[in-house]
Structures are given as C-alpha cells and as structure tokens.
Design an enzyme around this catalytic site. Structure first.
Site, short mmCIF file in Angstrom:
data_model
loop_
_atom_site.label_atom_id
_atom_site.label_comp_id
_atom_site.label_asym_id
_atom_site.label_seq_id
_atom_site.Cartn_x
_atom_site.Cartn_y
_atom_site.Cartn_z
CB SER A 32 43.92 41.88 40.49
OG SER A 32 43.87 43.13 41.14
CG MET A 38 46.93 51.63 36.59
SD MET A 38 45.53 50.71 37.20
CE MET A 38 46.36 49.63 38.34
CG HIS A 92 48.83 47.51 36.25
ND1 HIS A 92 47.48 47.25 36.07
CD2 HIS A 92 49.15 48.50 35.36
CE1 HIS A 92 47.01 48.06 35.12
NE2 HIS A 92 47.99 48.82 34.69
CG ASP A 131 45.91 46.27 39.92
OD1 ASP A 131 46.40 46.44 38.80
OD2 ASP A 131 45.17 45.30 40.21
CG ASP A 147 44.60 44.42 34.60
OD1 ASP A 147 43.68 43.94 35.28
OD2 ASP A 147 45.45 45.22 35.05
CG MET A 169 44.76 48.89 30.90
SD MET A 169 45.02 47.84 32.35
CE MET A 169 43.45 47.96 33.20
CG MET A 180 45.16 52.18 41.18
SD MET A 180 43.40 51.88 41.34
CE MET A 180 43.27 50.32 40.46
CG HIS A 215 47.87 42.15 38.33
ND1 HIS A 215 48.69 42.40 37.24
CD2 HIS A 215 47.01 43.20 38.38
CE1 HIS A 215 48.32 43.53 36.66
NE2 HIS A 215 47.30 44.04 37.34
C1 DX5 Z 1 42.04 47.83 37.12
C2 DX5 Z 1 43.17 46.96 37.61
C3 DX5 Z 1 42.86 45.52 37.54
C4 DX5 Z 1 41.70 45.09 38.39
C5 DX5 Z 1 41.14 43.84 37.81
O1 DX5 Z 1 42.44 49.13 37.04
O2 DX5 Z 1 44.33 47.18 36.85
O3 DX5 Z 1 44.00 44.72 37.78
O4 DX5 Z 1 42.03 44.89 39.73
O5 DX5 Z 1 40.01 43.50 38.53
P1 DX5 Z 1 38.83 42.68 37.86
O6 DX5 Z 1 39.38 41.38 37.42
O7 DX5 Z 1 37.81 42.54 38.98
O8 DX5 Z 1 38.29 43.49 36.70
ZN ZN Z 2 46.06 45.72 36.95
#
Ligand code: DX5
Ligand code: ZN
Length: 215
Positions: free
Chosen positions: A7, A67, A65, A34, A174, A136, A36, A32
């Site tokens: 990620s 969110m 991903h 993320d 994740d 998750m 947000m 990956h």
């Molecule tokens: C959390 C994200 C993850 C996060 C994982 O909301 O979706 O992808 O970056 O990070 P680690 O592996 O540090 O928990």
């Molecule tokens: Zn993620």
C-alpha cells in the site's frame, strides 16, 4: 504463492519515484492505492491525478481501493487514470450491483470491500459478478493499525463460500498485515496480502516483500 500488494499510503510522498522503483524491482505483484474522501473515512489521501502518475511509473497491476461515498461518480475517472482493479465499499453503495456493472462495463476488474463489522454473507448474492473481495482487517482510514483477529474467521467463511460456488474470486486482506500474522491469513484461505507499514517501514523493503511472497 500469495499476491503481494504493498500500500503506497505508507510510501514517502516526497520521494515516490524511489519507492516506485523499489516496488518495480521487487517481487510485489500489485500497487495497492488507497483513495480516501474524508467522508466515508475520517481521512483524505489522494485521487485519480496521483494514480495517473503511478500508472506511468509501473507496469504492475494498479489495485485501487476506493474508501469514498458515491463511487459511481468517479469510476470513469479512475479508469482513465489507469486503474486495473476498482474496489468499492459495500457500506458506501446502495446499488452495489449497479456499481459493479459500471466498473465491469468500463473494462476494469471489480472488487467489493467489507468493513470489519460487515458479515461476509453480504456479498453472497453478487460473488459471481466480482473478481475480488477485500476484507478489511482494520477500520479503514489509516495505515499502521493493529490487525483485528476475527478477520481470520471471516476469511475461512468466505473461502468456503467461494469454493462451494466454484468461483475464482480473490480474497484480499487489508490492514495490519505483518510477517508474523501473514502465515495464518494465508492458511485461512486468503490469496492477496496488502501491506503498508510492514513493507515501507522495514529496513530492507525488497527483502520484506520477498519474505511475504515466500510464505
Ligand atoms: C487502510 C488502508 C490500507 C492501509 C494498510 O484504510 O485501506 O490499505 O494502507 O496499511 P497497513 O498495512 O500499514 O495497515
Ligand atoms: Zn486499502
């Protein structure tokens, strides 16, 4: 061998070029990414503009991903930015089936992410329409959180459901994945490991990715 999806949320944003180079030279399979929005989750990260740069920096799979709320408004932008897999949250989609059709119609693979409190049975009736379920194992929004142990039970339930239906759907885990808990995650039936802090905060990032890959 598991698919390893580091990620980039935990990467050094002042030096992304070096982090991409490291990933490209490593045994990592997917990026990956993320996204947000500060509404679905209490944090804001980045959007399609940055994904366009990651797309140019790698030939590896871009696993995006989302969110975010109302993901249908942005699906096309993420396709144009270069996403290969687009994952939306079950909890953010009133018309999940329509969202999935949209993603597939745009030519991407479709994933559905489930928050820790959402049972795996929620995806039972759309399992044959999707390519990936992202479980998750932390509450989404931040990297570096602790793995929620009940996720192992959910992985087993989902693996059973997928196998019984004879489907080929990825189970991606994740949040809070470490070298210590990864063997249990794989044994429970997951095949994609997302790892943020475990990779980017380690002294030898490529070696850590290789260790995860060898599990
Ligand atoms: C959390 C994200 C993850 C996060 C994982 O909301 O979706 O992808 O970056 O990070 P680690 O592996 O540090 O928990
Ligand atoms: Zn993620």
């Amino acid at each position: 061998m598991p698919i390893i999806a580091p990620s980039l949320l935990s990467a050094n944003f002042l030096n992304l070029d070096a982090d991409c180079k490291m990933l490209n030279e490593s045994q990592a399979d997917w990026y990956h990414l993320d996204v947000m929005d500060g509404r679905f989750v209490p944090n804001i990260s980045f959007g399609p503009m940055l994904i366009e740069f990651f797309r140019k920096a790698t030939t590896k799979v871009c696993d995006v991903h989302l969110m975010i709320e109302e993901p249908e408004k942005y699906a096309e932008q993420f396709k144009n930015a270069g996403a290969d897999i687009l994952t939306v949250h079950f909890e953010a989609c009133t018309h999940l089936h329509r969202n999935i059709q949209q993603i597939k119609g745009l030519g991407m693979k479709a994933g559905v992410a489930l928050n820790p409190h959402t049972p795996v049975s929620s995806v039972s009736d759309i399992l044959h329409d999707i390519d990936l379920v992202c479980l998750m194992s932390v509450n989404p929004g931040f990297g570096g959180q602790k793995f929620i142990p009940f996720t192992l039970e959910k992985i087993k339930q989902l693996r059973k459901m997928i196998d019984e239906k004879g489907l080929n759907v990825h189970i991606e885990i994740d949040g809070g994945v470490t070298l210590e808990n990864a063997p249990y995650i794989i044994a429970a039936g997951a095949d994609v490991l997302v790892a943020g802090n475990t990779v980017f905060k380690s002294a030898d990032q490529k070696a850590t990715i290789a260790q995860l890959k060898a599990l």
